[in-house]
Enzyme design. Sequence first.
Site, short mmCIF file in Angstrom:
data_model
loop_
_atom_site.label_atom_id
_atom_site.label_comp_id
_atom_site.label_asym_id
_atom_site.label_seq_id
_atom_site.Cartn_x
_atom_site.Cartn_y
_atom_site.Cartn_z
N ALA A 1 0.67 -1.02 0.02
CA ALA A 1 -0.06 -0.05 0.01
C ALA A 1 0.82 1.36 -0.08
CB ALA A 1 -1.02 0.12 1.20
N SER B 1 7.34 -6.74 6.87
CA SER B 1 5.78 -6.20 6.78
C SER B 1 4.70 -7.43 6.41
CB SER B 1 5.64 -5.43 5.31
OG SER B 1 6.12 -6.05 4.25
N TRP C 1 5.46 -8.53 2.71
CA TRP C 1 6.41 -9.28 2.22
C TRP C 1 6.02 -10.85 2.34
CZ3 TRP C 1 11.02 -7.99 0.05
CH2 TRP C 1 12.15 -8.87 0.19
N ALA D 1 3.02 -12.23 1.97
CA ALA D 1 2.03 -12.65 1.36
C ALA D 1 2.47 -13.77 0.23
CB ALA D 1 1.30 -11.41 0.53
N GLU E 1 -9.06 -19.38 -6.05
CA GLU E 1 -8.88 -19.56 -4.60
C GLU E 1 -10.34 -19.84 -4.00
OE1 GLU E 1 -6.46 -16.74 -2.72
OE2 GLU E 1 -4.76 -17.75 -3.18
N ASP F 1 -0.03 0.47 15.22
CA ASP F 1 0.16 2.02 15.32
C ASP F 1 -0.51 3.00 14.73
OD1 ASP F 1 2.39 0.77 17.11
OD2 ASP F 1 3.69 1.13 15.51
N ARG G 1 -12.56 -19.87 4.84
CA ARG G 1 -11.82 -19.95 6.15
C ARG G 1 -12.19 -19.89 7.35
NH1 ARG G 1 -7.24 -15.41 4.14
NH2 ARG G 1 -6.56 -16.88 2.39
N GLU H 1 -4.12 -2.56 4.87
CA GLU H 1 -4.73 -3.30 5.98
C GLU H 1 -5.20 -2.40 6.74
OE1 GLU H 1 -2.83 -7.03 6.62
OE2 GLU H 1 -3.92 -7.37 8.62
N ARG I 1 -13.09 -11.12 4.44
CA ARG I 1 -12.32 -11.01 3.29
C ARG I 1 -12.17 -12.03 2.40
NH1 ARG I 1 -6.12 -11.18 2.21
NH2 ARG I 1 -6.43 -12.87 3.96
C1 FAD Z 1 1.38 -14.76 5.80
C2 FAD Z 1 0.42 -13.76 4.96
C3 FAD Z 1 0.05 -14.10 3.72
C4 FAD Z 1 -0.93 -13.45 3.02
N1 FAD Z 1 -1.16 -13.71 1.70
C5 FAD Z 1 -1.88 -13.04 1.09
C6 FAD Z 1 -2.31 -13.21 -0.31
O1 FAD Z 1 -1.96 -14.15 -0.96
N2 FAD Z 1 -3.26 -12.24 -0.72
C7 FAD Z 1 -3.58 -11.12 -0.41
O2 FAD Z 1 -4.05 -10.51 -1.15
N3 FAD Z 1 -3.27 -10.79 1.00
C8 FAD Z 1 -2.42 -11.79 1.62
N4 FAD Z 1 -2.00 -11.40 2.85
C9 FAD Z 1 -2.55 -10.11 3.28
C10 FAD Z 1 -1.90 -8.83 2.77
O3 FAD Z 1 -0.41 -9.34 2.67
C11 FAD Z 1 -1.74 -7.78 3.54
O4 FAD Z 1 -2.88 -7.17 4.04
C12 FAD Z 1 -1.14 -6.56 3.08
O5 FAD Z 1 0.07 -7.03 2.26
C13 FAD Z 1 -1.00 -5.47 3.81
O6 FAD Z 1 -0.22 -4.33 3.11
P1 FAD Z 1 -0.05 -3.06 3.86
O7 FAD Z 1 0.81 -2.19 2.82
O8 FAD Z 1 -1.37 -2.48 4.15
O9 FAD Z 1 0.68 -3.26 5.04
P2 FAD Z 1 2.10 -3.91 5.39
O10 FAD Z 1 2.73 -4.74 4.20
O11 FAD Z 1 1.93 -4.83 6.64
O12 FAD Z 1 3.27 -2.89 5.84
C14 FAD Z 1 3.00 -2.17 6.90
C15 FAD Z 1 4.11 -1.17 6.91
O13 FAD Z 1 3.84 -0.24 8.20
C16 FAD Z 1 5.09 0.06 8.80
N5 FAD Z 1 4.70 0.65 10.06
C17 FAD Z 1 3.64 -0.05 10.88
N6 FAD Z 1 3.80 0.93 12.13
C18 FAD Z 1 4.45 1.82 11.81
C19 FAD Z 1 4.96 3.11 12.55
N7 FAD Z 1 4.58 3.28 13.80
N8 FAD Z 1 6.00 3.92 12.02
C20 FAD Z 1 6.25 3.60 10.85
N9 FAD Z 1 5.99 2.62 10.01
C21 FAD Z 1 5.40 1.88 10.44
C22 FAD Z 1 5.94 -1.28 8.74
O14 FAD Z 1 7.11 -0.90 9.15
C23 FAD Z 1 5.44 -1.75 7.33
O15 FAD Z 1 6.42 -1.23 6.54
C24 FAD Z 1 -1.32 -12.22 3.62
C25 FAD Z 1 -0.76 -11.80 4.86
C26 FAD Z 1 0.17 -12.59 5.42
C27 FAD Z 1 0.57 -12.19 6.97
#
Ligand code: FAD
Length: 513
Positions: A27, A52, A55, A57, A125, A221, A290, A375, A386
């Site tokens: 995101a 994260s 990473w 997924a 899926e 956070d 799920r 997320e 979801r």
């Molecule tokens: C094991 C696993 C498998 C998954 N498989 C899938 C899949 O196949 N398909 C799918 O669609 N989704 C999947 N998901 C869900 C999906 O990966 C996540 O919902 C999505 O990648 C979230 O992305 P994001 O960018 O919102 O947050 P994230 O990728 O979690 O990134 C969060 C970022 O915020 C930063 N951050 C947080 N708090 C602070 C702070 N206080 N100060 C500074 N930085 C901060 C962190 O350091 C990180 O860089 C999976 C999740 C997991 C855990």
Amino acid sequence: MRFATDEFPERTSHMHFDVVIIGAGIAGLYTALHIDGKHTCCILTKEDAEVSNSWLAQGGIAAAISLDDAPIYHFEDTLIAGAGLCDENAVRVLVSEGPNDIRRLIEMQVPFDLDNEGDLDITREGGHRRRRIVHAGGDATGRETVKALAQLVSLRQNVTFMPHNFCADILTDENGAVSGCTVLDVTDTLFIIDTPNIVLATGGIGQVYKISTNPSVATGDGLAAAVRAGANLKDMEFIQFHPTGLWSDKHENRAFLISEAVRGEGGLLKNSEGERFMLGTHELNELAPRDIVARAITKELIRSGETHAFIDITAEPREYLEHRFPTIFQECLKRGIDISKTWIPVCPVQHYLIGGIQTDLDARTRVEGLYACGEAASTGVHGANRLASNSMLECLVFGRRAAAHINARFADGGEAPHAELPVSEKRNIVKRDFAALRTEIQQLMNDYGSVLRNENGMKKALVRISEIAEELNCSYYPGREYIETLNIATLAADILEAALLRRESVGAHYRED
Ligand SMILES: Cc1cc2nc3c(=O)[nH]c(=O)nc-3n(C[C@H](O)[C@H](O)[C@H](O)COP(=O)(O)OP(=O)(O)OC[C@H]3O[C@@H](n4cnc5c(N)ncnc54)[C@H](O)[C@@H]3O)c2cc1C
């Protein structure tokens, strides 16, 4: 309490950026790539970019791009999974704009897997009636996507990447609009970034629970800071529990995920006696949604008194498993489990935050200049549950929309703010055993706020967690550990309050009573 931090030295240093993006998952990175090159932008992360949810997924990203598919089918499948609680406008945006974002990723050199003819290998899926999941590196879609996006971000002149900088709070001016944020650097020294635009892309809340697939940074956070700044949370009772986290006797907080795809390729769920307890539970047996599988496993474990169930995929040849599931195969092997010979021990674990910071179709929160995507946000696309692989798509579609709205805001002109130092609330400095408090909250959430919920249990947990939150609110201790524990306590209480209010079982929220 307005701010998590309490000490604002007179000489606090200031930086200035036109846009601050907090988070370098899919995101945050995708948003940054859509901010106009004229505007200065920084990306903060708590740890390295590799830590994260993105990473980790595995499965892939859903979008209606195969010839026999269309956005309307994706729309319908998403609504069915969301159990009547989706925001239909948001889903319409997701499914109709999503295919173009996948094409954008291809242009951005994300190495999606191809089939033997050299076309995109699009798979299916659970919950999807068509083949619509693109994937990369076999089961490493998130890692491959983050790597490609991060590489492009590093080439952007206007974007500064600032890892190991922890955002504590969002600052607002006298009109309540964003004026900056407070950040703790790697030595926990506080500084301020002045900015009129903040995008919260801070990911999930896995650390609220005892066992989660999320990494250590997922302490919510962004959500807690947004609330302190005046934003709303929505749908917090909806937490997705993945039925098959890899079980370990090492009491690890992060569970490695055994993807649904393993059951999709013939993996059978069994108890220690070898009985397939999913038979008769749902017409799709092991491939039921799920939440149904997570409940069936939880009930089976309560019945048997055991700690875990198993997936048996030993019918498949080793070469095939090694190729189809390289990450899962190697991770299990590292732990002494050859999945071509041995059943995989699994149990339900916290996986995904369905609700989050309430946003509109442009990813805006109700605080002017404060956006949320990925997320951390609640756009309404997931409703009560979801649909698999919709979350990374949501990161892309609403991250891009946040950037477009910010670019348009600049076109309207406006003064760059200089964030005022917050007025210290001067609470007593009290050092507590933060690790012990966290463990206590995580255990309570595991016992009472998890797959099966009931009023008595949730009330009991809420009383104690509110007590902890109150203690932490009334005192203060410098550093990240205090802020993370405060955020975890605040969000755990929010989840329980929302779950108590929703008396019916729907989607991922299941009330035994
Ligand atoms: C094991 C696993 C498998 C998954 N498989 C899938 C899949 O196949 N398909 C799918 O669609 N989704 C999947 N998901 C869900 C999906 O990966 C996540 O919902 C999505 O990648 C979230 O992305 P994001 O960018 O919102 O947050 P994230 O990728 O979690 O990134 C969060 C970022 O915020 C930063 N951050 C947080 N708090 C602070 C702070 N206080 N100060 C500074 N930085 C901060 C962190 O350091 C990180 O860089 C999976 C999740 C997991 C855990």
